[in-house]
Design a protein around this motif. Structure first.
Motif, PDB file in Angstrom:
ATOM      1  N   LEU A   1      16.502  25.139  -0.853  1.00 49.19           N
ATOM      2  CA  LEU A   1      16.507  26.380  -0.070  1.00 49.19           C
ATOM      3  C   LEU A   1      17.291  26.193   1.224  1.00 49.19           C
ATOM      4  O   LEU A   1      18.032  27.083   1.652  1.00 49.19           O
ATOM      5  CB  LEU A   1      15.072  26.820   0.243  1.00 49.19           C
ATOM      6  CG  LEU A   1      14.205  27.213  -0.953  1.00 49.19           C
ATOM      7  CD1 LEU A   1      12.820  27.623  -0.473  1.00 49.19           C
ATOM      8  CD2 LEU A   1      14.835  28.329  -1.761  1.00 49.19           C
ATOM      9  N   ILE A   2      17.114  25.024   1.858  1.00 47.06           N
ATOM     10  CA  ILE A   2      17.834  24.729   3.109  1.00 47.06           C
ATOM     11  C   ILE A   2      19.344  24.761   2.866  1.00 47.06           C
ATOM     12  O   ILE A   2      20.097  25.368   3.630  1.00 47.06           O
ATOM     13  CB  ILE A   2      17.368  23.374   3.682  1.00 47.06           C
ATOM     14  CG1 ILE A   2      15.981  23.546   4.313  1.00 47.06           C
ATOM     15  CG2 ILE A   2      18.375  22.809   4.688  1.00 47.06           C
ATOM     16  CD1 ILE A   2      15.301  22.245   4.724  1.00 47.06           C
ATOM     17  N   GLU A   3      19.779  24.138   1.797  1.00 41.27           N
ATOM     18  CA  GLU A   3      21.216  24.142   1.496  1.00 41.27           C
ATOM     19  C   GLU A   3      21.719  25.544   1.210  1.00 41.27           C
ATOM     20  O   GLU A   3      22.830  25.910   1.602  1.00 41.27           O
ATOM     21  CB  GLU A   3      21.508  23.193   0.307  1.00 41.27           C
ATOM     22  CG  GLU A   3      21.327  21.731   0.642  1.00 41.27           C
ATOM     23  CD  GLU A   3      22.027  21.312   1.940  1.00 41.27           C
ATOM     24  OE1 GLU A   3      23.238  21.615   2.083  1.00 41.27           O
ATOM     25  OE2 GLU A   3      21.371  20.715   2.811  1.00 41.27           O
ATOM     26  N   ARG A   4      20.885  26.338   0.538  1.00 38.76           N
ATOM     27  CA  ARG A   4      21.256  27.716   0.212  1.00 38.76           C
ATOM     28  C   ARG A   4      21.476  28.544   1.491  1.00 38.76           C
ATOM     29  O   ARG A   4      22.396  29.369   1.557  1.00 38.76           O
ATOM     30  CB  ARG A   4      20.106  28.310  -0.614  1.00 38.76           C
ATOM     31  CG  ARG A   4      20.439  29.522  -1.408  1.00 38.76           C
ATOM     32  CD  ARG A   4      19.331  29.735  -2.431  1.00 38.76           C
ATOM     33  NE  ARG A   4      19.141  31.126  -2.730  1.00 38.76           N
ATOM     34  CZ  ARG A   4      18.187  31.596  -3.516  1.00 38.76           C
ATOM     35  NH1 ARG A   4      17.324  30.766  -4.092  1.00 38.76           N
ATOM     36  NH2 ARG A   4      18.081  32.877  -3.757  1.00 38.76           N
ATOM     37  N   ILE A   5      20.642  28.328   2.503  1.00 35.66           N
ATOM     38  CA  ILE A   5      20.786  29.051   3.772  1.00 35.66           C
ATOM     39  C   ILE A   5      21.963  28.499   4.582  1.00 35.66           C
ATOM     40  O   ILE A   5      22.738  29.260   5.169  1.00 35.66           O
ATOM     41  CB  ILE A   5      19.473  28.977   4.584  1.00 35.66           C
ATOM     42  CG1 ILE A   5      18.365  29.738   3.852  1.00 35.66           C
ATOM     43  CG2 ILE A   5      19.668  29.519   6.003  1.00 35.66           C
ATOM     44  CD1 ILE A   5      16.966  29.504   4.391  1.00 35.66           C
ATOM     45  N   LYS A   6      22.119  27.180   4.583  1.00 38.28           N
ATOM     46  CA  LYS A   6      23.187  26.557   5.405  1.00 38.28           C
ATOM     47  C   LYS A   6      24.580  27.032   5.009  1.00 38.28           C
ATOM     48  O   LYS A   6      25.465  27.074   5.857  1.00 38.28           O
ATOM     49  CB  LYS A   6      23.104  25.031   5.282  1.00 38.28           C
ATOM     50  CG  LYS A   6      22.095  24.409   6.218  1.00 38.28           C
ATOM     51  CD  LYS A   6      22.186  22.882   6.187  1.00 38.28           C
ATOM     52  CE  LYS A   6      21.294  22.285   7.278  1.00 38.28           C
ATOM     53  NZ  LYS A   6      21.320  20.812   7.222  1.00 38.28           N
TER      54      LYS A   6
ATOM     55  N   SER B   1      19.891  36.594  15.185  1.00 37.16           N
ATOM     56  CA  SER B   1      20.722  37.470  14.352  1.00 37.16           C
ATOM     57  C   SER B   1      21.522  36.658  13.332  1.00 37.16           C
ATOM     58  O   SER B   1      21.573  37.011  12.142  1.00 37.16           O
ATOM     59  CB  SER B   1      21.656  38.273  15.266  1.00 37.16           C
ATOM     60  OG  SER B   1      22.472  39.123  14.514  1.00 37.16           O
ATOM     61  N   LYS B   2      22.135  35.568  13.784  1.00 40.47           N
ATOM     62  CA  LYS B   2      22.944  34.719  12.903  1.00 40.47           C
ATOM     63  C   LYS B   2      22.089  34.137  11.771  1.00 40.47           C
ATOM     64  O   LYS B   2      22.508  34.110  10.608  1.00 40.47           O
ATOM     65  CB  LYS B   2      23.560  33.595  13.754  1.00 40.47           C
ATOM     66  CG  LYS B   2      24.326  32.557  12.998  1.00 40.47           C
ATOM     67  CD  LYS B   2      25.037  31.576  13.940  1.00 40.47           C
ATOM     68  CE  LYS B   2      24.050  30.823  14.828  1.00 40.47           C
ATOM     69  NZ  LYS B   2      24.747  29.899  15.751  1.00 40.47           N
ATOM     70  N   CYS B   3      20.900  33.691  12.103  1.00 41.50           N
ATOM     71  CA  CYS B   3      20.026  33.078  11.091  1.00 41.50           C
ATOM     72  C   CYS B   3      19.487  34.131  10.120  1.00 41.50           C
ATOM     73  O   CYS B   3      19.406  33.877   8.914  1.00 41.50           O
ATOM     74  CB  CYS B   3      18.887  32.328  11.769  1.00 41.50           C
ATOM     75  SG  CYS B   3      19.470  30.898  12.708  1.00 41.50           S
ATOM     76  N   ALA B   4      19.135  35.297  10.643  1.00 44.57           N
ATOM     77  CA  ALA B   4      18.653  36.371   9.770  1.00 44.57           C
ATOM     78  C   ALA B   4      19.754  36.797   8.799  1.00 44.57           C
ATOM     79  O   ALA B   4      19.491  37.048   7.616  1.00 44.57           O
ATOM     80  CB  ALA B   4      18.186  37.558  10.606  1.00 44.57           C
ATOM     81  N   TYR B   5      20.976  36.844   9.296  1.00 49.71           N
ATOM     82  CA  TYR B   5      22.117  37.177   8.433  1.00 49.71           C
ATOM     83  C   TYR B   5      22.251  36.146   7.307  1.00 49.71           C
ATOM     84  O   TYR B   5      22.447  36.516   6.137  1.00 49.71           O
ATOM     85  CB  TYR B   5      23.407  37.229   9.261  1.00 49.71           C
ATOM     86  CG  TYR B   5      24.646  37.414   8.417  1.00 49.71           C
ATOM     87  CD1 TYR B   5      25.003  38.667   7.931  1.00 49.71           C
ATOM     88  CD2 TYR B   5      25.448  36.325   8.094  1.00 49.71           C
ATOM     89  CE1 TYR B   5      26.137  38.833   7.140  1.00 49.71           C
ATOM     90  CE2 TYR B   5      26.584  36.482   7.304  1.00 49.71           C
ATOM     91  CZ  TYR B   5      26.919  37.731   6.828  1.00 49.71           C
ATOM     92  OH  TYR B   5      28.027  37.881   6.041  1.00 49.71           O
ATOM     93  N   ALA B   6      22.135  34.873   7.648  1.00 49.77           N
ATOM     94  CA  ALA B   6      22.250  33.817   6.633  1.00 49.77           C
ATOM     95  C   ALA B   6      21.163  33.957   5.569  1.00 49.77           C
ATOM     96  O   ALA B   6      21.424  33.802   4.373  1.00 49.77           O
ATOM     97  CB  ALA B   6      22.181  32.446   7.307  1.00 49.77           C
ATOM     98  N   ILE B   7      19.946  34.257   6.002  1.00 52.31           N
ATOM     99  CA  ILE B   7      18.836  34.437   5.045  1.00 52.31           C
ATOM    100  C   ILE B   7      19.102  35.653   4.157  1.00 52.31           C
ATOM    101  O   ILE B   7      18.889  35.618   2.946  1.00 52.31           O
ATOM    102  CB  ILE B   7      17.492  34.576   5.799  1.00 52.31           C
ATOM    103  CG1 ILE B   7      17.167  33.273   6.527  1.00 52.31           C
ATOM    104  CG2 ILE B   7      16.366  34.959   4.836  1.00 52.31           C
ATOM    105  CD1 ILE B   7      16.055  33.409   7.570  1.00 52.31           C
TER     106      ILE B   7
END
Ligand SMILES: [Zn+2]
Length: 140
Positions: A131-136, A68-74
């Motif tokens: 992209l990684i930085e954008r999600i982090k 859930s946390k990762c999907a929210y970040a995306i």
């Protein structure tokens, strides 16, 4: 530890498909190198288990919180029209969830996500890191 499982061995096969983005107590988030769906990630359980129903309830709860946390970040980073969550595992049984941002004008809209290796969009290393930085930004 199964020697034929790339989520466990973290070998070249894993490196060819994804880049580690963040590690949590129960799971690890990877950016998919196939960016046909911009922002696509994979979250894998840290331990080798094959089914949600084999997990201890506390681990399953933690894993789903991580999903859930990762999907929210995306969602925050890419503003897709819908997040899709795909758990397959026919060929790679180690429990993992494809976090697939879907776009109304994009790939597979209105259909189940197809993990089709004939239709991939590979990027440069610099583009993946961006992209990684954008999600982090949204994982904090
Ligand atoms: Zn494994």
């Amino acid at each position: 530890m199964p020697k034929d499982c790339f989520y466990c061995t973290k070998d070249a096969k894993l490196d060819a498909l994804m880049i580690e983005l963040s590690r949590f107590p129960a799971s690890t988030l990877y950016l998919s190198k196939d960016q046909t769906n911009p922002g696509r990630c994979i979250i894998a359980l840290n331990d080798h288990q094959t089914e949600l129903f084999y997990l201890e309830p506390s681990i399953r709860q933690q894993f789903m919180e991580d999903v859930s946390k990762c999907a929210y970040a995306i969602q925050q980073a890419f503003s897709p029209d819908k997040m899709n969550y795909a758990i397959y595992g026919d060929l790679v049984s180690h429990l993992h969830v494809h976090l697939v941002p879907k776009y109304k004008t994009g790939n597979d809209w209105g259909r189940a996500f197809n993990n089709n290796t004939d239709n991939i969009n590979m990027l440069s290393t610099a583009a993946y890191l961006s992209l990684i930085e954008r999600i982090k930004v949204y994982l904090k």
